[in-house]
Design an enzyme around this catalytic site. Structure first.
Site, PDB file in Angstrom:
ATOM      1  N   GLU A 184       4.668  13.175   3.527  1.00  0.00           N
ATOM      2  CA  GLU A 184       3.698  12.579   3.160  1.00  0.00           C
ATOM      3  C   GLU A 184       2.970  11.528   4.084  1.00  0.00           C
ATOM      4  OE1 GLU A 184       3.271  10.975  -0.923  1.00  0.00           O
ATOM      5  OE2 GLU A 184       3.659  13.049  -1.783  1.00  0.00           O
ATOM      6  N   GLU A 296       7.099  17.966  -4.911  1.00  0.00           N
ATOM      7  CA  GLU A 296       6.684  17.394  -6.054  1.00  0.00           C
ATOM      8  C   GLU A 296       5.444  17.748  -6.654  1.00  0.00           C
ATOM      9  OE1 GLU A 296       6.186  13.156  -4.881  1.00  0.00           O
ATOM     10  OE2 GLU A 296       7.826  13.112  -3.658  1.00  0.00           O
TER      11      GLU A 296
END
Length: 369
Positions: A184, A296
Site C-alpha cells: 500500500e 485484504e
C-alpha cells in the site's frame, strides 16, 4: 485493529489452473535456491501430478491447480488475519465459525524501529508456530514516522536489517512464506508511501535483494491500495511505483467496499475496471506474467456505504471463483476499532464490532464450501 500479543505490546503498535498457470506458479517455486535451508516438513497430504503439498510451503501450495468456477475449492488459499490478536488461535476461531479451515494466516510485523520490524519480529512467527498453513507477513519498508529513512534504505544502509529478517524467517521454519513488502505504498498514511517513486523502488529493490540473499525461498508480494492513488504519491498512479518483475513474485490489491462503495453489481464492475481497481490491476499482473492476490478485503459499513453490504461479499466470491487459476491467495480482513474500520464478520457477540449480520451469513454460505 487486532490487539497485540503481550510480548509484542512492548514493541509498539501493529497494523494490521490451466497448464499455463501451473507453469507460472512453478516459476515461483523454482526461484528458490536448491541449496537454501529447507522448511521443516510436516506430514504431507496427497497432491496431483506429484507436487509437494507441504501445507506450510507457499510455493508448493501456490503450484497446486485451481480450476475456474469455484473458490476456495480443494486447493484455493483462503484465510484471514488474526483478530482480535495476531495469533493462530484467532485465525482458528474465525475459520471454525465459517465452517472451513483456513490455509492462509495473515499477520503484520511491528513498526517501531528497523530492528523491531526485522530481527526483533520473532514473536510474529512464534504466535503462528502451530498454524499448519501458509503464512503471509505484511512488512513495512521503513518504521512508522520514518519517512526520512526511505533514501537511506534506497542507498542500501539497511540491507543488514533485511538480511536479519530473512534469516529470522528461516530460523523459525517459515522461509517459504509470502511477504507483502512495502504494501500500500499509494496510501497516504504509510511511512514508506511513494512520495518519491524512485526512492520507493530503490528501497524495495534493496530490501528484496537483501531478504532473498538470506532467505531465497521467500515469496514477494507487491500490493497496492485499491481505488485511488493521490497525485503526490507514485505520480498519481500506483504502478509507477512497480519495482520490476525481477523483484516481485505476486502482484496484489487490498480491496474494500468503500470510496467508492458498490451499491449494485454495475457499480462493483465499474470500480473494478477503473484505474487502481480489481480488474485493472489483475490485467497488469497478467501482462507481467504474475499471479494475483487479494491480501485484504472486506465490507466497510462505517465508510461511504453507511451500512452492511452482503452483496459485496457475494461479488468478491464470484470474482475469486472466476479468476481462481491465477489467484495465489485471498485473506479477509478482520478489524473493528470504533469509527475507522468495522470490516469484521462472524463476530456477532463482540461489543466492539458491528455485527455485519448479512455479510456474515453470506460469507459463511459461500466460503464453507
Amino acid at each position: 485493529m487486532p490487539d497485540v500479543p503481550p510480548t509484542a505490546l512492548r514493541r509498539g503498535r501493529l497494523w494490521l489452473a490451466a497448464a499455463g498457470v501451473a507453469v507460472l506458479a512453478l516459476a515461483i517455486v523454482m526461484k528458490a535456491d536448491p541449496e537454501s535451508p529447507a522448511t521443516p516438513a510436516p506430514a504431507k497430504s496427497p497432491a496431483p501430478h506429484g507436487i509437494d503439498a507441504d501445507p506450510r510451503s507457499a510455493r508448493a501450495q501456490i503450484a497446486l491447480p485451481r480450476e475456474p468456477g469455484a473458490w476456495p475449492g480443494p486447493y484455493g488459499l483462503s484465510g484471514v488475519n488474526g483478530f482480535p490478536v495476531l495469533n493462530s488461535a484467532s485465525v482458528r476461531e474465525f475459520c471454525s465459525a465459517r465452517g472451513r479451515d483456513c490455509k492462509v494466516a495473515h499477520t503484520y510485523t511491528d513498526r517501531t524501529s528497523y530492528d523491531s520490524m526485522t530481527s526483533g519480529s520473532g514473536w510474529t512467527f512464534e504466535y503462528f508456530a502451530d498454524f499448519d498453513g501458509v503464512l503471509v507477513i505484511s512488512q513495512a519498508l521503513v518504521p512508522d514516522r520514518g519517512e526520512n529513512l526511505a533514501a537511506d534504505c534506497a542507498a542500501g544502509k539497511h540491507d543488514q536489517n533485511w538480511r536479519d529478517f530473512g534469516a529470522l524467517m528461516v530460523r523459525h521454519g517459515r522461509g517459504d512464506s509470502i511477504v507483502r513488502l512495502g504494501w500500500e505504498m499509494n496510501e497516504p498514511t504509510m511511512a514508506w508511501r511513494g512520495r518519491n517513486a524512485a526512492d520507493y523502488i530503490a528501497c524495495y529493490r534493496k530490501a528484496a535483494g537483501a531478504l532473498r540473499s538470506a532467505n531465497p525461498r521467500v515469496v514477494l508480494d507487491w500490493t497496492i491500495n485499491a481505488h485511488n492513488t493521490p497525485a503526490d504519491l507514485c505520480g498519481g498512479l500506483s504502478t509507477n511505483c512497480y519495482p520490476g518483475d525481477e523483484y516481485v513474485d505476486i502482484i496484489g490489491i487490498d480491496n474494500y467496499d468503500h470510496h467508492p462503495w458498490s451499491p449494485t453489481k454495475a457499480d462493483f464492475d465499474r470500480t473494478a475496471a477503473a484505474p487502481e481497481g480489481l480488474n485493472w490491476l489483475f490485467d497488469f499482473a497478467r501482462e507481467h506474467g504474475k499471479l494475483f492476490s487479494v491480501g485484504e478485503w472486506g465490507v466497510m459499513p462505517t465508510a461511504d456505504a453507511g451500512k452492511d453490504n452482503p452483496e459485496f461479499i457475494r461479488w468478491m466470491h464470484a470474482w475469486f471463483a472466476e479468476h481462481a487459476p491465477y489467484l495465489a491467495y485471498e485473506a479477509y480482513f478482520q478489524r473493528c476499532d470504533g469509527d475507522f474500520s468495522q470490516s469484521a464478520v462472524l463476530r456477532p457477540n463482540d461489543p466492539k464490532c458491528l455485527p455485519n449480520t448479512g455479510s456474515s451469513e453470506v460469507y459463511t454460505e459461500l466460503f464453507k464450501r
